[in-house]
Design a protein around this motif. Structure first.
Motif, PDB file in Angstrom:
ATOM      1  N   ILE A  70      -8.065   4.793  12.552  1.00 25.84           N
ATOM      2  CA  ILE A  70      -9.460   4.130  12.710  1.00 25.84           C
ATOM      3  C   ILE A  70     -10.537   5.518  12.578  1.00 25.84           C
ATOM      4  O   ILE A  70     -11.412   5.842  11.876  1.00 25.84           O
ATOM      5  CB  ILE A  70      -9.984   4.270  14.321  1.00 25.84           C
ATOM      6  N   LEU A  71      -9.394   6.607  12.013  1.00 23.83           N
ATOM      7  CA  LEU A  71     -10.268   7.764  11.487  1.00 23.83           C
ATOM      8  C   LEU A  71      -9.915   7.883   9.525  1.00 23.83           C
ATOM      9  O   LEU A  71     -11.125   8.824   8.947  1.00 23.83           O
ATOM     10  CB  LEU A  71      -8.962   9.005  12.015  1.00 23.83           C
ATOM     11  N   ASN A  72      -9.344   6.903   9.203  1.00 23.42           N
ATOM     12  CA  ASN A  72      -9.480   6.748   7.989  1.00 23.42           C
ATOM     13  C   ASN A  72      -8.847   7.602   7.549  1.00 23.42           C
ATOM     14  O   ASN A  72      -8.995   8.376   6.432  1.00 23.42           O
ATOM     15  CB  ASN A  72     -10.188   6.483   7.755  1.00 23.42           C
ATOM     16  N   LEU A  73      -7.449   8.013   8.301  1.00 21.31           N
ATOM     17  CA  LEU A  73      -6.729   9.639   7.828  1.00 21.31           C
ATOM     18  C   LEU A  73      -5.072   8.574   6.798  1.00 21.31           C
ATOM     19  O   LEU A  73      -4.999   8.724   5.704  1.00 21.31           O
ATOM     20  CB  LEU A  73      -5.974  10.016   8.620  1.00 21.31           C
ATOM     21  N   VAL A  93       0.341  -1.027   0.007  1.00 23.68           N
ATOM     22  CA  VAL A  93      -0.297   0.249   0.262  1.00 23.68           C
ATOM     23  C   VAL A  93       0.401   1.238  -0.548  1.00 23.68           C
ATOM     24  O   VAL A  93       1.819   1.438   0.802  1.00 23.68           O
ATOM     25  CB  VAL A  93      -0.965  -0.406   0.729  1.00 23.68           C
ATOM     26  N   PRO A  94       0.732   2.262  -1.179  1.00 20.18           N
ATOM     27  CA  PRO A  94       1.772   3.614  -0.508  1.00 20.18           C
ATOM     28  C   PRO A  94       1.573   4.449   0.531  1.00 20.18           C
ATOM     29  O   PRO A  94       0.613   4.384   1.083  1.00 20.18           O
ATOM     30  CB  PRO A  94       0.665   4.432  -1.833  1.00 20.18           C
ATOM     31  N   TRP A  95       2.410   4.205   0.789  1.00 19.76           N
ATOM     32  CA  TRP A  95       2.374   5.336   1.705  1.00 19.76           C
ATOM     33  C   TRP A  95       2.233   6.602   1.473  1.00 19.76           C
ATOM     34  O   TRP A  95       2.660   7.519   0.238  1.00 19.76           O
ATOM     35  CB  TRP A  95       4.086   5.893   2.338  1.00 19.76           C
ATOM     36  N   GLN A  96       1.165   7.564   2.544  1.00 11.23           N
ATOM     37  CA  GLN A  96       1.087   8.761   2.468  1.00 11.23           C
ATOM     38  C   GLN A  96       2.122   9.996   3.432  1.00 11.23           C
ATOM     39  O   GLN A  96       2.850   9.707   4.301  1.00 11.23           O
ATOM     40  CB  GLN A  96      -0.120   8.999   2.641  1.00 11.23           C
ATOM     41  N   LEU A  97       2.174  11.097   3.504  1.00 11.63           N
ATOM     42  CA  LEU A  97       2.643  11.830   4.145  1.00 11.63           C
ATOM     43  C   LEU A  97       1.727  11.991   5.870  1.00 11.63           C
ATOM     44  O   LEU A  97       3.055  11.870   6.402  1.00 11.63           O
ATOM     45  CB  LEU A  97       2.825  13.827   3.356  1.00 11.63           C
ATOM     46  N   GLY A 130       0.149   3.243  18.089  1.00 11.68           N
ATOM     47  CA  GLY A 130      -0.630   4.214  18.613  1.00 11.68           C
ATOM     48  C   GLY A 130      -1.516   5.334  17.536  1.00 11.68           C
ATOM     49  O   GLY A 130      -2.598   5.139  17.428  1.00 11.68           O
ATOM     50  N   ALA A 131      -0.353   5.779  17.100  1.00 16.75           N
ATOM     51  CA  ALA A 131      -0.644   6.822  16.135  1.00 16.75           C
ATOM     52  C   ALA A 131      -1.225   6.528  15.208  1.00 16.75           C
ATOM     53  O   ALA A 131      -1.847   6.623  14.329  1.00 16.75           O
ATOM     54  CB  ALA A 131       0.164   7.402  15.934  1.00 16.75           C
TER      55      ALA A 131
END
Length: 121
Positions: free
Chosen positions: A111-114, A47-51, A104-105
């Protein structure tokens, strides 16, 4: 009559039992292995990484760095000295906190779908 300068007496080095240190090394090594496995599996995920993933990755890597530092310190013969052992233990606890904060982060981002979908699988 000249007074001779007071001689500095070397401070006695308090030592811990080597068996106790060896048990601590085992615990640090096992937890370090789990931490390295976690970041390796995450890095190998297609899965591609995001900032936004840096919020989790940075504390994870810093924490792993402290754990490696603690483990390397405990491998040295002088780690049976209380001061050296205590410093290594404190570095390990900092590393453990960093890994827990990063994990945890990552969970909160998931959970927040970020984060990208299926980031933790």
């Amino acid at each position: 009559m000249s007074k001779s300068p007071p001689q500095a007496h070397p401070k006695p080095h308090h030592k811990i039992d080597a068996t106790f240190r060896n048990g601590s090394m085992t615990a640090v090594g096992i937890i370090l292995g789990f931490s390295l496995n976690f970041i390796t599996r995450w890095g190998a995920n297609p899965v591609p990484w995001q900032l936004v993933d840096l919020v989790a990755v940075v504390p994870l890597l810093v924490g792993i760095g402290f754990q490696v530092w603690a483990f390397a310190t405990m491998l040295k013969p002088e780690s049976i000295e209380v001061e050296v052992y205590t410093r290594a233990t404190n570095h390990f606890l900092l590393g453990l906190f960093g890994v827990l904060a990063g994990t945890g982060a990552a969970i909160i981002l998931d959970i927040l779908n970020l984060s990208a979908p299926d980031m933790l699988r």
